[in-house]
Design an enzyme around this catalytic site. Structure first.
Site: not given
Lengths: 400, 400
Positions: B135, B212, B249
């Site tokens: 990430e 994300k 994540c």
């Protein structure tokens, strides 16, 4: 911590290789890894280890005498100003069937009642407030046979069957909430069967029931031969000791099933199961622990132990020869906490009682820390899921 | 298998106790548990161990010379009659930031490009078809500081920023799909920031991007200071080597996020991450592996390594003193398979490349065996979830 034990492989002289209980004795990690490293190994594998409970000597002796394992662990939470600690002791019971599967039905049931009665007695000595038994605990897990008689004779009314009455007596005697998963005969609706957990209050009153929501069609678990997907939704039971729910066996594989119990407010979700090594052991330590993390609650998976032998041979849909047993139920019952930690599992082969003390305040504390429910975007998923199930759903695929 | 290693604790003389890399050296399980027991321990902990890949000697030497770990594992599937094996090699890269965080932005980015270039070169020697980086790989994970400059200067256009161009060159040169998670500057929409994975075809063409979906507000991960929840939904990218998706994540904690990528057809879901020991290590081995099981797909969580030092001290919302680093990124990148097995994790402290060969036919084979999607009752959950999010939702609570 890691329980790899010798044990009774059941009556068959030739269990399949994968399903034979391991030959090594218990505690591989403890036995081989130096103490200085062990804590770090456990931290990484298990998210740390909850503290060992000091259980009464009398309980430990009774367990030894009655030939079952007794373990106790405690999960802590931070002290708060406005809420007192909400301490509850939960007992999980895993057991073999005590008699051969071709013994008369009533005698098998009576023997199971006796076995559970003695184990619950020890749970009471350990101060257990809520006890849960394994899936279909009053019978062998005979669904692999696809035969109807005598197995369907193990079914009972959830409301006033002999097992519910037996559990009500236990509940009253010990001031204990009892979760009793049975094969249910539903006389109200044509006498059909369900796979059902009966929940009994510590007063002895029947609180209600919760049916298995997801039914396997996998390997020897041909369960839809006997009962279908449950229609009781995702009830939670508000008891004096905490709000509980029951996600039976194969529902463990369905994250949305865990989620809906949690959305209704469950702080402890039991997962009474019956599953064998070759099929599911790679999944066992993962799914319930993930559910505890994802839903900020405690989860309690329970699996039976032993190998059950059936007189009539059956095939397993895997090209193999007809055989008499479906494999080794590997026990390994454990409790997972919302912070990702867990207890060691009970034995892979021996009857056992796992006592876990938990401060339920931990659920909200972890929720406030991680915020999974706040950040979950359920609106988006409710909409997307409704789209995705349409027969002519167009998936979002990007190509060059 | 279990990697517990000594390593560079970062520039700080006093990292917090929980976050200090363990003092023991690698391979606790291998080192201490006798070979006869080790296989059984691994079967229970890891669902067995995939076979070791024979990687080219030149690649192993290059990795050693460039000071990073190189590991390779292969997952098998059964042979089918109508589909040929669909073998793909996936590379996961985890790395430290090579330069101090107060070096000029452009110089830090250039150093990261160089580091990744040499690691991707080795991936190419290993026959990797799809590579994914960690990430926000072009920058320190500086969001803990809550400062804007210079950190926001690391943001780039997903479509034509220097990092995307760099990745396009790599993709063409090595015929490799590249997944490049960056901090995105969205000039089209007021120049706001996003946390975005750019996906580049092996032809070098930009396939698209995936933002994300879930943003943490936990501990030092004050990421909503910089960017909000993504608006690209759950796209999957159909590449020459398989259909992939990117769950960035904190989306790892949300089972519905994994589910929607899978509903759109993802066979491999990458999970580029940045997370530290004290916060999440108890969760790390569980969540992505559970997602692989629950969704009948491969999952690939990647975590950066090392401890990043910031010149200006910051507090962490935990009552502690202001400090200069947020903790130890513990690496431990791994691949989980739909059958519940997984690779060992990469090092907790060292840069590394994990090469995994997988036959994607395994996804459908496991799906046909376990039937989680068939038995999932999504209709019920779409409805229940829509109810549960109503402000005046009445949960299903049963009381005495």
């Amino acid at each position: 911590m890691l329980r790899i034990e010798s044990g009774n492989g059941g009556p068959s002289p030739t269990p399949s290789l994968r399903d034979r209980p391991a030959k090594t004795r218990e505690g591989s990690l403890e036995r081989h890894i130096p103490p200085g490293e062990l804590a770090e190994v456990k931290r990484i594998l298990y998210g740390g280890e909850p503290r060992k409970l000091d259980l009464p000597t009398a309980a430990l002796s009774a367990a030894q005498e009655k030939d079952f394992e007794l373990q106790g662990y405690g999960f802590e939470a931070a002290l708060e100003q406005l809420r007192r600690p909400r301490i509850v002791r939960v007992g999980l019971i895993q057991n073999k069937i005590p008699l051969p599967t071709d013994t008369a039905v009533a005698i098998q049931v009576a023997a199971l009642h006796r076995r559970i009665e003695e184990m619950v007695g020890v749970a009471a000595m350990c101060g257990v407030n809520i006890v849960c038994f394994q899936e279909a605990w009053t019978m062998p897990f005979a669904f692999c046979t696809r035969e109807k008689l005598p197995w369907t004779e193990f079914a009972e009314s959830a409301e006033d069957g002999p097992t519910t009455k037996f559990c009500q007596e236990l509940a009253k005697k010990y001031n204990m909430v009892v979760v009793s998963p049975i094969l249910e005969r539903d006389e109200l609706h044509g006498g059909i069967l369900w796979n059902t957990a009966v929940v009994i209050s510590n007063s002895g009153a029947l609180l209600g029931k919760s049916r298995k929501n997801h039914i396997p069609r996998v390997g020897d678990f041909n369960e839809s031969t006997y009962y279908m997907e449950g229609n009781t939704g995702h009830p939670v039971f508000q008891t004096q000791f905490g709000t509980i729910a029951v996600n039976i066996c194969y529902g463990r594989h369905h994250p949305l099933n865990w989620l809906m119990y949690s959305m209704n407010g469950a702080e402890i979700i039991f997962n009474p199961s019956a599953t064998i090594g070759a099929l599911s052991e790679a999944l066992w330590p993962i799914e319930a622990r993930n559910a505890a993390i994802a839903n900020h609650c405690f989860t309690c998976p329970i699996n039976r132990v032993g190998t059950e032998y059936y007189k009539n041979a059956f095939t397993s849909g895997d090209g193999g020869k007809a055989h008499h047993e479906l494999g080794h139920f590997y026990g390994s019952s454990y409790v997972a906490a919302p912070d990702g930690s867990r207890t060691p599992g009970l034995s892979r082969t021996q009857d056992g009682l796992l006592v876990s003390e938990m401060d339920l305040n931990l659920c909200r504390q972890v929720s406030d820390k991680w915020n999974f429910k706040m950040t979950a975007r359920y609106e988006m998923y409710a909409e997307k899921l409704a789209e995705a199930i349409q027969p002519f759903f167009i998936p979002n695929i990007i190509k060059e």
